[in-house]
Every structure is written in C-alpha cells, then in structure tokens.
Design a protein around this motif. Structure first.
Motif, PDB file in Angstrom:
ATOM      1  N   LYS A 200      -3.826   3.024  -1.882  1.00  0.00           N
ATOM      2  CA  LYS A 200      -5.229   2.710  -2.150  1.00  0.00           C
ATOM      3  C   LYS A 200      -6.122   3.697  -1.409  1.00  0.00           C
ATOM      4  O   LYS A 200      -5.790   4.143  -0.302  1.00  0.00           O
ATOM      5  CB  LYS A 200      -5.539   1.273  -1.734  1.00  0.00           C
ATOM      6  N   ASP A 201      -7.254   4.008  -1.979  1.00  0.00           N
ATOM      7  CA  ASP A 201      -8.115   5.025  -1.387  1.00  0.00           C
ATOM      8  C   ASP A 201      -8.828   4.547  -0.136  1.00  0.00           C
ATOM      9  O   ASP A 201      -9.449   5.345   0.569  1.00  0.00           O
ATOM     10  CB  ASP A 201      -9.132   5.545  -2.416  1.00  0.00           C
TER      11      ASP A 201
ATOM     12  N   THR B 255      -8.129  -5.632  -4.928  1.00  0.00           N
ATOM     13  CA  THR B 255      -7.237  -4.799  -5.731  1.00  0.00           C
ATOM     14  C   THR B 255      -5.789  -5.238  -5.656  1.00  0.00           C
ATOM     15  O   THR B 255      -4.924  -4.636  -6.266  1.00  0.00           O
ATOM     16  CB  THR B 255      -7.340  -3.325  -5.276  1.00  0.00           C
ATOM     17  N   GLU B 256      -5.493  -6.281  -4.851  1.00  0.00           N
ATOM     18  CA  GLU B 256      -4.102  -6.740  -4.742  1.00  0.00           C
ATOM     19  C   GLU B 256      -3.616  -7.363  -6.048  1.00  0.00           C
ATOM     20  O   GLU B 256      -4.367  -8.049  -6.702  1.00  0.00           O
ATOM     21  CB  GLU B 256      -3.976  -7.774  -3.617  1.00  0.00           C
TER      22      GLU B 256
ATOM     23  N   SER C  61       1.800   1.269  -3.850  1.00  0.00           N
ATOM     24  CA  SER C  61       0.620   1.547  -4.663  1.00  0.00           C
ATOM     25  C   SER C  61      -0.523   1.961  -3.737  1.00  0.00           C
ATOM     26  O   SER C  61      -1.344   1.130  -3.332  1.00  0.00           O
ATOM     27  CB  SER C  61       0.212   0.312  -5.472  1.00  0.00           C
TER      28      SER C  61
ATOM     29  N   LYS D  55     -12.527  -4.849  -0.593  1.00  0.00           N
ATOM     30  CA  LYS D  55     -12.047  -3.992  -1.675  1.00  0.00           C
ATOM     31  C   LYS D  55     -10.539  -4.053  -1.772  1.00  0.00           C
ATOM     32  O   LYS D  55      -9.968  -4.139  -2.854  1.00  0.00           O
ATOM     33  CB  LYS D  55     -12.504  -2.551  -1.437  1.00  0.00           C
ATOM     34  N   HIS D  56      -9.885  -4.055  -0.598  1.00  0.00           N
ATOM     35  CA  HIS D  56      -8.413  -4.093  -0.580  1.00  0.00           C
ATOM     36  C   HIS D  56      -7.901  -5.390  -1.181  1.00  0.00           C
ATOM     37  O   HIS D  56      -7.026  -5.390  -2.039  1.00  0.00           O
ATOM     38  CB  HIS D  56      -7.927  -3.952   0.864  1.00  0.00           C
TER      39      HIS D  56
ATOM     40  N   ASP E  71       0.812  -1.206   0.000  1.00  0.00           N
ATOM     41  CA  ASP E  71       0.000   0.000   0.000  1.00  0.00           C
ATOM     42  C   ASP E  71       0.855   1.271   0.000  1.00  0.00           C
ATOM     43  O   ASP E  71       0.380   2.342  -0.357  1.00  0.00           O
ATOM     44  CB  ASP E  71      -0.934  -0.004   1.208  1.00  0.00           C
TER      45      ASP E  71
END
Length: 600
Positions: free
Chosen positions: A578-579, A599-600, A576, A595-596, A573
C-alpha cells in the motif's frame, strides 16, 4: 547401596509429585521403560513424539508444574522439537529427558546419531528454544542436574529444558548417596515481588491517568493472578484488554474486559487502547499479532501513551515499546502490592460508569451482529453456529484446547471464557496439531472436568494417531473437527491477495473437493464417532459425546468463512503493498490509518 540410575530417576520423579510421563519408546530409553512398568507414576505412550510434547504442554498449563517428556535420540528428538518449541514460546515448564548414543561412541556415527558439526552434540538441536540443554557425561552428575532442570523450568519465565542421557547411563549403577541431596533441596523457588516503593509508583501512575488500560498476557494465568487482577481492576475501574494467551485471566463477561487486541481485535477495543495515556502491560510481550504488527496508532500509540510493564523475564521489559516503569516481578505478587498501594493513595477507589456503559453497549452490539449467522441453519455449518451450540452445552468450567485457524481466532474473539485455565491456545508458535494432543494431557491433569478440542480438519489431519492413545489409556475427551476441507485461514488469506486457493484447499486430481471422513477413521481406531449431516443435529450429538465418558470424535462439515477483523497484520501489506505503508510503518498518522483500514 547401589541402584540402577533408571530406578533412582523414577524414584526421583515420584518424589517430586510427577504422576505422568509422556513419551515414546526407542532403543536408547528401554532401560527407563523397565522401572516405569511398575512405577506409581504412569507412562503415557503416544505414536509420535510431537504428540507427547503437546500433551505434556497442556498438562503443565493446568498443574502449574513442569511436565516430563521421555523420548529417543535422533528422530525422536527432532519429532518432539515442534511441541517443545511450542511450549517454550508459550512459557510452559517442561523437562525433556532424551536418550542419546552410548557415551563411548561419540563421533563414530552410531545408529541414529546426529553429529554433522560436532561429536556427541545432537542435544544442541534444542539450544535455540530451551532454557538450558544438559548432557550427562558422568553418572554422578545426574542428581544435581535433575534438581537444576526442574528448578530452571519452573522459575523465572517458565519454559522447557533438556537433559540428554547417553543410553549406557540409564543402565549404570550409582550409589544412592549421590541422590541424597535431592531429599534436601526445596523444589519451590520464591518469585520476585515489587517493593513497596515500586508498587506505589505503579499505583500513582494508574490513579493519575485519565484513560488507563491494563493489558494482560498469558503470564497472568501462569502465575495464577486472576483474582489479584480482578481486585485491582474493580477498585480503580480500569478497562482490561488482553492478548490471545491472556484469555481467561479475567472473565470475558466482566464489565471492564474490552476484549482481544491486535489482528483479531475490533475497532472499539483499539479505540480504547490507542487512546490510553497509560497502558500497564502485565505478563505480555506486546507481540506482533496482539499489537497489529506494531503499526502506530492502530492498536497502540507510543507517541501519546506511557507504557509500564511487569514481567518475569527481564528481556521483555521495554522490548517493543519504551517504558516509563518496568519491573521484573511475579504478576500475582505485583498486582496484589499495587492494589495495596492504590488503597493507601486513593482509599475511595475510582468509578467510571460511562466507560462501563460504553463497554456493555459495544459488547451487546457485537453479539447482536453475530446473532443471525450464529443461528443460521445452513449446511455445512457456519463456524459461528458451531461456537454458539458448543457454548450452550459445554460447562463453563470445562476445558477447551484450540488449534490453528478459526477455532483459535474465532474463539478468542467471539467465545466467552469465564474461568481461568479453561482455554488452552497455541500462541507464540501457533502449532497446527496442538489441540488434538493437548486434550489428552489436559484430561489427565483435570480428570473431573469435561475436555474438548475445537480443531480444523487440517490440524487434526496432521497427526490423528492421538485417537490410539486415548483408547489405550481410556482418556475420555471429545474432538470437534471443524471440517472445511482446507487449511482455511491460509486459503482465505491467499484468496484475498491472489484470487485463488492453490495449495490450501483439499482437492482430488479432477479438481473436485476432497474431504476425509474422520468419523470413519475414528471407528478404525476404536473411537466412538459421528459425522454431522445437518446444522440442527450437531448440538444433540455434542451433548451425547460429552456424556458418553469415552473418547468421542465429531466430524462437522463447516463453511469456510473468514474471521471478521478490524486489526492489521503486516503480512497483508507485504502481499499487497500500500502506498501509505513502508516497512511496517504507517505514513501520515490517523488519516493513513483510516486509509489502510479502508483498503483491507
């Protein structure tokens, strides 16, 4: 009667049962080499001090006693530092005896002295990672400091200590009466136990919990508490999760062992740990890699879980998660006392057949998912195929030292270890180059066992002179080099975030792949070796190596395939952003976690 301190020191080590001293020569320790030449104990000379520390580290893991490293000042001390720090972060007892400048030359810049900020204080280089650093200022101090050093290294949370010895002290004579105290000092320190009331409190929480979990770390192995763990687990049928360093504390095939947690953990394991109402941490720090960087509701959930802890080190209690119960105690004695209390409170025990069925089904599904790639005949080999072939040939009581990368992370996740002290991981410091040297100490500690290392080509290349030591002392170990022409784990990490592998993959100036032929290098050292040329060839060569009873190196070209993981590591993180993540915390609970992961 007077005798040289060096002679009395060797006598002291022999009386303590020390059988091997690991080290490297230097002008400050020549006076020690003289009595070692004819000693009963054996001096194992290496070509780099870091190797001495790693070998001594593995030796202590198996003997459960402080190992001994002998090194020179200056570069000898700093070369050994990485290996000593690795032992420290993994709680391994070790006594480092380091030569120093003559006591009458402090601050004058004698040869190789480090004194930028204080005269005669280079031993303080070790202060951040040893339990205590002594300097011998008077010969009469030596006997007392020796007793203190070994006791401190082995008691409480074990770890390394340093004794800095000005070279003139080794050569001084001292009346033997000063060592008289060492004949009367009992070297065993009794570890703290749980009171009956405390044991009942722990047992009550575990019995009343709806979804308890026991989370075990390396201290269970250090304390030789595997049988006590197994007995408690089976009586209350509590699932067990483990750290990297906890592998082997309970057989990976045990029906209640769910597996490793954290970054290398899988969703099924985390479903159990993050939904636990009580987690009993035994000899673990709940460290970052084992706790998915402490992101809530990934591996653990501090909002709905009560944590209870037992550890030998007071500072670890409640360090990363608040505790409902915390005790400083030896895991072996604590687990035994809690089981006794549990039998009083609930004599019939507890059965959880549905949980055991779910664990069995998950393990079967995970193994099934790896069958195809584990049997794949492609070449270079898949790491899964290497592990499968090793497991089919290697005896269950054999000892494996891993290093850094696939060999450690993949083994922890996918390689079944069924007996305590048969897997040696470099955990806290995660030192590249640990495995190739650790096997030397492991074999000397357990000469009747088969001993191998699984190591990447990057890790082996850090210091291949281990081969020389194996030949000189006829230490029959096997190095299996999982050769992917790269620092593979970091290459994969870099590629996933930056779409290139600059600085992580080995290449020639023209950009073509560069691979050292380690089998040929081994021949130069006088070590029998083989470079694998097909997947089907490996198993037979590995079997031959084990049966050869001599040092043997196998160079295995391997495809660089990332270790599959459902866990989270904060560095991803950072690279990259993440929001739904802010400074190591997930925003938005379970939805954010999903969500996390997606997105990995």
């Amino acid at each position: 009667m007077k005798k040289l301190i060096s002679e009395q020191l060797v006598d002291y080590l022999e009386r303590r049962g020390v059988e091997h001293v690991f080290g490297l020569c230097g002008h400050t320790v020549i006076a020690m080499l003289d009595p070692l030449k004819d000693a009963k104990l054996k001096f194992i000379s290496v070509r780099h001090e870091q190797l001495a520390a790693h070998a001594a580290d593995a030796y202590a893991r198996l003997t459960k006693k402080a190992s001994v490293v002998l090194c020179h000042l200056g570069p000898g001390l700093t070369n050994a530092a990485t290996g000593v720090a690795n032992a420290s972060l993994d709680s391994i007892p070790m006594v480092v005896i380091a030569g120093d400048v003559p006591s009458y030359y402090y601050g004058k810049h004698p040869h190789q002295e480090v004194n930028m900020h204080a005269d005669g204080a280079q031993y303080e280089i070790y202060r951040p990672f040893v339990k205590r650093a002594w300097r011998i200022d008077k010969p009469e101090q030596f006997p007392e400091i020796l007793d203190k050093a070994f006791r401190l290294a082995e008691s409480g949370r074990p770890g390394p200590v340093l004794i800095s010895v000005p070279m003139d002290m080794f050569s001084r004579e001292l009346d033997t009466s000063h060592f008289e105290r060492t004949y009367h000092d009992n070297p065993v320190t009794i570890r703290p136990a749980l009171s009956k009331e405390a044991a009942q409190a722990y047992a009550k929480m575990l019995i009343e919990a709806k979804n308890p979990v026991i989370h075990v770390g390396g201290q269970v192995l250090i304390s030789q508490a595997s049988e006590e763990l197994k007995a408690l687990v089976e009586f209350l049928e509590i699932p067990v999760s483990r750290t990297l360093m906890g592998q082997g504390a309970l057989s990976d095939l045990h029906p209640l062992n769910v597996g490793v947690t954290g970054f290398w953990g899988c969703d099924f394991v985390h479903d159990i740990t993050r939904n636990a109402d009580v987690i009993f941490g035994v000899g673990t720090r709940f460290a970052e890699a084992d706790s998915s960087s402490w992101y809530n509701d990934v591996t653990f959930n501090a909002e709905k879980t009560k944590f209870i802890q037992v550890d030998l080190e007071p500072a670890e209690i409640g360090r990363n998660y608040p505790v409902a119960l915390g005790a400083v105690a030896d895991p072996k004695q604590a687990l035994k006392a809690i089981l006794e209390a549990a039998k009083e409170l609930k004599p019939e025990g507890i059965q959880r057949p549905e949980l055991k069925k779910a664990i069995a089904e998950n393990k079967a599904a995970f193994k099934a998912s790896n069958v195809e790639i584990s049997n794949d005949g492609r070449f270079p080999m898949t790491p899964q195929r290497i592990l499968k072939d090793v497991r089919e040939v290697f005896p269950e009581d054999g000892i494996i030292a891993t290093d850094v990368g696939w060999n450690k992370n993949g083994v922890s996740q996918q390689f079944d270890i069924t007996q305590p002290d048969t897997i040696l991981h470099p955990g806290g410091l995660a030192t590249m180059g640990f495995g190739p040297a650790a096997v030397l100490g492991a074999k000397l500690a357990a000469p009747d066992k088969k001993v191998i290392t699984l190591v990447g080509d990057g890790g082996f290349g850090a210091n291949p002179s281990v081969l020389a030591t194996a030949v000189e002392y006829n230490i029959p170990v096997v190095w299996v080099i999982m050769n992917n022409n790269a620092f593979g784990t970091i290459a994969g990490l870099e590629a996933s975030h930056y779409n290139h592998t600059f600085g992580t993959v080995f290449r020639k100036p023209d950009g073509s792949s560069y691979s050292v032929n380690w089998a040929e290098i081994a021949v130069g050292y006088g070590v029998k070796s083989s470079r694998i040329s097909s997947a089907d060839e490996f198993k037979a060569v590995f079997k031959e190596a084990l049966e050869s009873n001599e040092p043997y190196l196998i160079d295995v070209p391997m495809e660089n395939i990332p270790v599959p993981t459902d866990g989270i590591w904060n560095i991803n993180d950072i690279y990259s952003p993440k929001d739904n993540v802010a400074e190591g915390k997930l925003i938005g609970g379970q939805a954010a976690r999903s969500k996390h992961v997606a997105t990995e």
